[in-house]
Enzyme design. Structure first.
Site, PDB file in Angstrom:
ATOM      1  N   ASP A  44       4.880 -13.844   3.231  1.00 33.32           N
ATOM      2  CA  ASP A  44       3.442 -14.502   3.341  1.00 33.32           C
ATOM      3  C   ASP A  44       4.399 -15.400   3.026  1.00 33.32           C
ATOM      4  O   ASP A  44       3.370 -16.615   3.755  1.00 33.32           O
ATOM      5  CB  ASP A  44       2.319 -13.859   3.063  1.00 33.32           C
ATOM      6  N   SER A  45       5.151 -16.005   2.470  1.00 27.97           N
ATOM      7  CA  SER A  45       6.377 -17.558   2.723  1.00 27.97           C
ATOM      8  C   SER A  45       6.138 -17.362   3.765  1.00 27.97           C
ATOM      9  O   SER A  45       6.535 -19.006   3.714  1.00 27.97           O
ATOM     10  CB  SER A  45       7.285 -16.754   1.310  1.00 27.97           C
ATOM     11  N   ASP A  83       4.577  -8.798   4.105  1.00 28.68           N
ATOM     12  CA  ASP A  83       3.863  -9.355   3.100  1.00 28.68           C
ATOM     13  C   ASP A  83       2.254  -8.882   3.583  1.00 28.68           C
ATOM     14  O   ASP A  83       1.790  -9.355   4.610  1.00 28.68           O
ATOM     15  CB  ASP A  83       3.871 -10.348   2.929  1.00 28.68           C
ATOM     16  N   LYS A 113       4.092  -4.812   1.453  1.00 28.14           N
ATOM     17  CA  LYS A 113       4.008  -5.351   0.437  1.00 28.14           C
ATOM     18  C   LYS A 113       2.864  -6.184  -0.310  1.00 28.14           C
ATOM     19  O   LYS A 113       2.158  -6.748   0.327  1.00 28.14           O
ATOM     20  CB  LYS A 113       4.549  -6.354  -0.174  1.00 28.14           C
ATOM     21  N   GLU A 115       0.586  -8.291  -3.620  1.00 25.19           N
ATOM     22  CA  GLU A 115      -0.058  -8.891  -5.253  1.00 25.19           C
ATOM     23  C   GLU A 115      -0.432  -7.798  -6.276  1.00 25.19           C
ATOM     24  O   GLU A 115      -1.948  -7.972  -5.714  1.00 25.19           O
ATOM     25  CB  GLU A 115       0.504 -10.162  -4.608  1.00 25.19           C
ATOM     26  N   GLU A 182       9.076 -11.182 -10.068  1.00 27.17           N
ATOM     27  CA  GLU A 182       8.355 -12.774  -9.780  1.00 27.17           C
ATOM     28  C   GLU A 182       7.686 -13.818 -11.007  1.00 27.17           C
ATOM     29  O   GLU A 182       7.236 -13.870 -11.715  1.00 27.17           O
ATOM     30  CB  GLU A 182       7.422 -13.281  -8.811  1.00 27.17           C
TER      31      GLU A 182
HETATM   32  O1  KIV Z   1       6.032 -13.763   0.789  1.00 25.07           O
HETATM   33  C1  KIV Z   1       7.913 -13.820  -0.352  1.00 25.07           C
HETATM   34  O2  KIV Z   1       8.738 -14.121   0.637  1.00 25.07           O
HETATM   35  C2  KIV Z   1       7.716 -13.001  -1.989  1.00 25.07           C
HETATM   36  C3  KIV Z   1       9.114 -13.173  -1.659  1.00 25.07           C
HETATM   37  C4  KIV Z   1       8.801 -14.822  -2.447  1.00 25.07           C
HETATM   38  C5  KIV Z   1       9.462 -12.298  -2.670  1.00 25.07           C
HETATM   39  O3  KIV Z   1       6.677 -12.833  -1.733  1.00 25.07           O
END
Ligand code: KIV
Length: 275
Positions: A44-45, A83, A113, A115, A182
């Site tokens: 989600d970056s 994500d 993924k 969090e 992280e």
């Molecule tokens: O969103 C992302 O790119 C991440 C990584 C930094 C692990 O969660």
């Protein structure tokens, strides 16, 4: 051959390091895949490095599905992990399973993924029960930036370190097949990696993790808003790209691009007939 969760399990058992990179589009996913990366994370970056948001909070399910589908088309071998964006799983176990399912069905990811630690254990169990592999993510969890009061290293005090260790165990117990650590002190990340049997994938967590992940714009010098301490620039592609853009602008203005070799021909006879 397509990597699977079994690839992750085997790597941990055989003490072989796992590699993961983020990607958000077809072309970069294809290059990474051809380079041999084990796994691609559609992070989600995307909200920060592609869409220009200040943090990851505005990212939607539609954003994630759109980018995941593009990456999935480019990744022949790498395991694609998508994500789950902010508020797509925190709200309820039902939302978590529904949205994880969309990333698999519509985005064609192979895993999701999310969090968090203890607070998402029920979500992890339910998603895994729906036959969707889960990567967990603890330590600095960017979706909690407002609760943390900024992007800060996590797990430095005894209580915070113990909590992270306990959360890693709980996540493993819930059925996640890997966990991202992280911005966690190196020694704590190594201890967590020894304490659990699923692979730890570190970002700012030192070499004691079972694998590493980086945001590709960071490691290629393509994102200049800020560079975290843990980033190594493996190339300065940003500079090369800037020079190429400047060269293009110069040649178009001068009239030296396009040259003869970039143009198509036709018979002069036909041209002469035109009026
Ligand atoms: O969103 C992302 O790119 C991440 C990584 C930094 C692990 O969660």
């Amino acid at each position: 051959m397509k990597n699977t969760t079994a690839t992750f399990k085997k790597a941990k058992e055989e003490h072989k390091k796992l590699t993961m990179l983020t990607a958000y589009d077809y072309s970069f996913a294809k290059i990474m895949d051809e380079a041999g990366v084990d796994s691609i994370l559609v992070g989600d970056s995307v909200g920060m490095v592609c869409l220009g948001y200040e943090d990851t909070l505005p990212v939607t399910m539609e954003d994630m599905i759109h980018h995941t589908a593009a990456v999935s088309r480019g990744a022949k071998n790498a395991l694609v992990v998508a994500d789950m964006p902010f508020m797509s799983y925190q709200t309820s176990v039902y939302d978590a399973v529904t949205n994880a399912g969309r990333l698999i069905k519509e985005g064609r990811a192979q895993a999701v993924k999310l969090e968090g630690g203890f607070e998402v254990v029920e979500q992890i169990k339910a998603i895994v029960a729906a036959s969707i592999p889960v990567v967990a993510h603890i330590g600095l969890t960017p979706q909690s930036v407002n609760a943390f009061g900024g992007f800060k290293v996590q797990g430095k005090s005894e209580a915070a370190a113990q909590k992270l260790l306990d959360e890693a165990r709980a996540i493993e117990e819930a059925g996640a097949f890997a966990v991202v650590l992280e911005c966690v002190p190196e020694k704590l990340a190594a201890k967590i990696s020894e304490a659990i049997s699923i692979p730890t994938i570190g970002i700012g967590a030192g070499a004691g993790c079972d694998g590493q992940v980086l945001v590709y714009q960071d490691m290629l010098g393509l994102f200049s808003d800020f560079t975290p301490k843990f980033v190594k620039k493996f190339a300065n592609v940003g500079e090369i790209v800037r020079e190429a853009f400047e060269g293009y602008i110069k040649e178009v203005k001068e009239g030296t691009f396009p040259a003869k070799e970039h143009t198509y021909k036709m018979d002069d006879e036909i041209l002469d007939k035109l009026y």
